[in-house]
Motif scaffolding. Structure first.
Motif, PDB file in Angstrom:
ATOM      1  N   LEU A 181     -12.246  -1.309   0.386  1.00 15.92           N
ATOM      2  CA  LEU A 181     -11.270  -1.759  -0.601  1.00 15.92           C
ATOM      3  C   LEU A 181     -11.170  -3.265  -0.464  1.00 15.92           C
ATOM      4  CD1 LEU A 181      -8.864  -1.485  -2.605  1.00 15.92           C
ATOM      5  CD2 LEU A 181      -7.400  -1.276  -0.594  1.00 15.92           C
ATOM      6  N   LYS A 200      -9.357  -6.559  -1.061  1.00 18.79           N
ATOM      7  CA  LYS A 200      -8.007  -7.006  -1.414  1.00 18.79           C
ATOM      8  C   LYS A 200      -8.005  -8.518  -1.607  1.00 18.79           C
ATOM      9  CE  LYS A 200      -6.603  -7.275   3.451  1.00 18.79           C
ATOM     10  NZ  LYS A 200      -5.707  -6.792   4.507  1.00 18.79           N
ATOM     11  N   LEU A 260       0.829  -1.207   0.000  1.00 18.87           N
ATOM     12  CA  LEU A 260       0.000   0.000   0.000  1.00 18.87           C
ATOM     13  C   LEU A 260       0.865   1.260   0.000  1.00 18.87           C
ATOM     14  CD1 LEU A 260      -2.913  -0.892   2.472  1.00 18.87           C
ATOM     15  CD2 LEU A 260      -3.101  -0.443   0.025  1.00 18.87           C
ATOM     16  N   PHE A 305      -8.211   3.805  -6.676  1.00 19.46           N
ATOM     17  CA  PHE A 305      -7.943   3.858  -5.242  1.00 19.46           C
ATOM     18  C   PHE A 305      -7.626   5.294  -4.813  1.00 19.46           C
ATOM     19  CE2 PHE A 305      -5.176   1.874  -1.667  1.00 19.46           C
ATOM     20  CZ  PHE A 305      -6.191   2.124  -0.748  1.00 19.46           C
ATOM     21  N   SER A 354      -5.294  -0.898  -9.836  1.00 21.00           N
ATOM     22  CA  SER A 354      -6.390  -0.089  -9.279  1.00 21.00           C
ATOM     23  C   SER A 354      -5.905   1.241  -8.712  1.00 21.00           C
ATOM     24  CB  SER A 354      -7.102  -0.878  -8.170  1.00 21.00           C
ATOM     25  OG  SER A 354      -7.501  -2.148  -8.612  1.00 21.00           O
ATOM     26  N   THR A 355      -4.667   1.641  -9.040  1.00 21.51           N
ATOM     27  CA  THR A 355      -4.084   2.836  -8.424  1.00 21.51           C
ATOM     28  C   THR A 355      -4.945   4.073  -8.623  1.00 21.51           C
ATOM     29  OG1 THR A 355      -1.830   1.988  -8.633  1.00 21.51           O
ATOM     30  CG2 THR A 355      -2.077   4.366  -8.417  1.00 21.51           C
ATOM     31  N   CYS A 368     -10.129  -2.163   4.500  1.00 21.07           N
ATOM     32  CA  CYS A 368      -9.372  -3.054   3.623  1.00 21.07           C
ATOM     33  C   CYS A 368      -9.752  -4.482   4.016  1.00 21.07           C
ATOM     34  CB  CYS A 368      -7.882  -2.818   3.835  1.00 21.07           C
ATOM     35  SG  CYS A 368      -6.893  -3.008   2.373  1.00 21.07           S
ATOM     36  N   LEU A 409      -3.431  -3.927  -6.753  1.00 20.63           N
ATOM     37  CA  LEU A 409      -3.389  -2.541  -6.318  1.00 20.63           C
ATOM     38  C   LEU A 409      -2.764  -1.632  -7.374  1.00 20.63           C
ATOM     39  CD1 LEU A 409      -2.468  -2.928  -2.544  1.00 20.63           C
ATOM     40  CD2 LEU A 409      -4.658  -2.222  -3.514  1.00 20.63           C
TER      41      LEU A 409
END
Length: 371
Positions: A114, A116, A27, A132, A128-129, A91, A125
């Motif tokens: 979120l 995961k 993260l 996010f 999905s930057t 998360c 991730l």
């Protein structure tokens, strides 16, 4: 005067709480790519996090795991929302147990979820930057007072009762005239961020005599079934996850399954659900626009469309189509929305006949049903 969190020139300050060192590292690495986000701290459990935040200052957004040692994430979330309300992004892994815990967290005031994966976290991730980052910036601008209200007013769900058959008919003593009139009407609702608690606050105020209600709430797969079960235990209406081909009956609420679109089709005087795969629409599957467009086509002036809190513009064009088809339409107002994106776009496009606060929406639905 300092810039608002997430505004131009201001980096959103983020604190990460997760018992997995791998998750914390990934993260941090992913968020470091976004110049508008600054990770100001990480901690392996809530007690360490609380000590650091009290000592070093509170972040704009907290990213929080659910299952952790010493104190679970939901207990910590409730503590935070009582003592120092701030936007919290949960998360969670995509498991049945995790789904229920995450719904409890949303009811306790979490901003968003979120999801995961257990494997391939880094690739997920990285892909999905952008989304996010958008969620984090929206969280920093969220109406925190409504999140805190959710934490204070969260209702415990009663033990589950056996679910009625999808083909169940009205009780023998029910009015056939009322049944016929109800099947001529339908209510379509759409929401996203902040919508789980907003929808709960609306549905618990409604009698069981309303026309059928079809709902799209942006949620991941495996979450919507648990969400529907929770609402069913709280409401006079019967709430369940929609199944392909089932009839929409008065007094029932069908929620689109996560990962699949929900449409409504009419056969004679009856409405039926169509649950379909397909590409995302407005980056979402299920999409509010898909539901609203189908209702505009099959119900027209016999429908009511309601667009509520959420990021982006999904549902705005569909609400316009519903209004053009003669349906009554409502958008939630800014003051009562956690995020005003979706209703704001519908209002801007002319899709909202009325703009109402969250507490006014149940009354408007009852009024519509009685016409």
């Amino acid at each position: 005067m300092s810039p608002a969190p997430g505004g131009a020139g201001a980096a959103v300050r983020v604190f990460i709480v997760d018992d997995s060192a791998v998750v914390r590292q990934v993260l941090q690495a992913v968020l470091a790519r976004d110049p508008g986000i600054q990770v100001v701290g990480v901690a392996p459990d809530p007690l360490f996090a609380l000590q650091r935040m009290q000592r070093e200052g509170w972040p704009d957004v907290l990213i929080l795991d659910v299952e952790m040692p010493r104190m679970d994430g939901i207990t910590f979330l409730r503590k935070i929302m009582q003592e120092h309300p701030l936007p919290v992004i949960i998360c969670s892994t995509l498991t049945e147990k995790g789904a229920q815990l995450t719904l409890d967290a949303l009811a306790a005031g979490a901003f968003s979820v979120l999801t995961k994966p257990r494997v391939g976290l880094k690739d997920f991730l990285v892909e999905s930057t952008a989304e996010f980052g958008q969620t984090i910036r929206a969280a920093a601008r969220a109406n925190t007072s409504h999140l805190a209200h959710s934490a204070r007013s969260a209702r415990p769900a009663a033990p589950s009762a056996p679910a009625p058959s999808a083909t169940a008919q009205a009780a023998p003593g029910a009015s056939l005239l009322a049944l016929h009139e109800s099947t001529e009407k339908i209510i379509a609702m759409g929401m996203s961020t902040g919508g789980t608690t907003a929808l709960e606050r609306v549905l618990v105020e409604l009698p069981a005599t309303l026309p059928a209600i079809a709902v799209v709430q942006h949620m991941p797969e495996k979450f919507t079934a648990a969400f529907a079960e929770r609402l069913d235990r709280l409401c006079a209406l019967q709430v369940r996850e929609a199944r392909d081909g089932e009839r929409l009956l008065p007094g029932t609420v069908l929620i689109a399954p996560g990962g699949r679109h929900l449409q409504v089709r009419r056969s004679g005087a009856q409405y039926h659900a169509e649950v379909r795969d397909g590409p995302p629409v407005n980056r979402h599957r299920p999409s509010v626009d898909v539901l609203f467009r189908s209702v505009a086509q099959c119900a027209g002036r016999n429908a009511l469309g309601i667009l509520m809190t959420g990021m982006g513009d999904d549902g705005a064009r569909g609400l316009v189509q519903m209004r053009e088809a003669g349906a009554r339409t409502i958008a939630q107002d800014e003051a009562s929305s956690v995020v005003f994106g979706m209703p704001r776009e519908a209002i801007r496009m002319g899709g909202a006949e009325r703009v109402l606060g969250l507490t006014e929406i149940p009354g408007a639905m009852v009024e519509y049903a009685r016409r």
